[in-house]
Motif scaffolding. Structure first.
Motif, short mmCIF file in Angstrom:
data_model
loop_
_atom_site.label_atom_id
_atom_site.label_comp_id
_atom_site.label_asym_id
_atom_site.label_seq_id
_atom_site.Cartn_x
_atom_site.Cartn_y
_atom_site.Cartn_z
N THR A 39 -4.80 -75.77 6.11
CA THR A 39 -4.28 -74.61 6.84
C THR A 39 -5.02 -74.46 8.17
N GLY A 40 -5.79 -75.45 8.53
CA GLY A 40 -6.49 -75.40 9.80
C GLY A 40 -7.75 -76.24 9.73
N VAL A 98 -6.31 -71.93 13.79
CA VAL A 98 -5.34 -71.05 13.13
C VAL A 98 -5.28 -69.73 13.89
N HIS A 103 0.18 -68.65 12.32
CA HIS A 103 0.04 -69.22 10.98
C HIS A 103 -0.11 -68.13 9.91
#
Length: 258
Positions: A172-173, A189, A193
């Motif tokens: 997610t990052g 992020v 996001h």
């Protein structure tokens, strides 16, 4: 490239070159990789982006087996076809409208930024690391120092760099840069996001591919300065190993929203 994929070959392509071959010069230790001509090819003035209705319809049919069985190209509109992101990995030095820069990293010889950081990352991370992890590391190293160059990754990012081994990814990052003096890290992020101010994320060691392995977490962070696609976070807790410090956090290390 498509013919090689069709033959069942493992295809990994790295392009350390400018978008179309333009040239420019900046500082003495920095230059643009290309040729000494300007591309004067006429460009269309109308938008190449399909209508919203076409984009929605294409998205709905993208994963249908009947659509995939028709080949390795998906139709966006009547005039355009894009290669399916299957069977290959493509790492490009920059976006289509950017230049690929070179500079002196070690010694006196100039090197392309992508080539230098790719080779260095291969030595540090090993060849079994996923293409996505390599890209995160390279993107952070290049784009933070030279914001006019954004390395791109296309194809199967969850595949190991030199074979077809699939690495489980839930990225997610990742860490873009570390500011030890201010005790903060910049993450890739932001609001785009679904991240909000004071969101908490787990930070993993650099080589971690499977983020379900909680034992690979090294720290917890909290977003303190929220941006659109980049944010700053403060370390709230180091996990397991109390001897770790901010200097031990590596650029490119993955993060996961909790």
């Amino acid at each position: 490239m498509q013919k090689m994929v069709d033959k069942g070959l493992i295809v990994t392509l790295v392009l350390d070159s400018c978008h179309s071959g333009g040239a420019a010069r900046n500082d003495q230790d920095k230059g643009v990789r290309g040729v000494d001509i300007i591309d004067m090819t006429p460009r269309p003035t109308d938008s190449l982006v399909a209508s919203m209705e076409e984009l929605i319809q294409n998205w709905k049919t993208y994963n249908k087996k009947s659509n995939l069985d028709q080949g390795n190209a998906r139709s966006i509109n009547s005039k355009s076809k894009l290669l399916e992101p299957k069977g290959y990995v493509l790492v490009a030095a920059c976006q289509e409208n950017e230049y690929a820069y070179e500079r002196v990293f070690e010694g006196t010889e100039q090197n392309g930024a992508l080539t230098y950081w790719l080779l260095k990352s291969l030595k540090e991370l090993g060849t079994e690391t996923s293409a996505k992890v390599f890209h995160n590391r390279i993107l952070a190293k290049i784009n933070v120092a030279e914001r006019r160059q954004t390395p791109m990754l296309q194809g199967e990012g969850d595949r190991s760099f030199f074979d077809n081994t699939i690495k489980t990814l839930e990225l997610t990052g990742f860490v873009r840069q570390v500011d030890a003096k201010k005790n903060v890290v910049e993450l890739s992020v932001g609001q785009a996001h679904g991240i909000r101010k004071e969101s908490e994320l787990a930070l993993y060691s650099l080589k971690t591919a499977d983020l379900t392995k909680t034992e690979q977490r090294i720290a917890l962070v909290k977003i303190t300065k929220l941006g659109g696609v980049k944010s700053w976070a403060t370390i709230t807790q180091f996990l397991d190993n109390h001897t770790l410090t901010l200097e031990d956090i590596e650029v490119g290390a993955p993060t996961l929203l909790l």
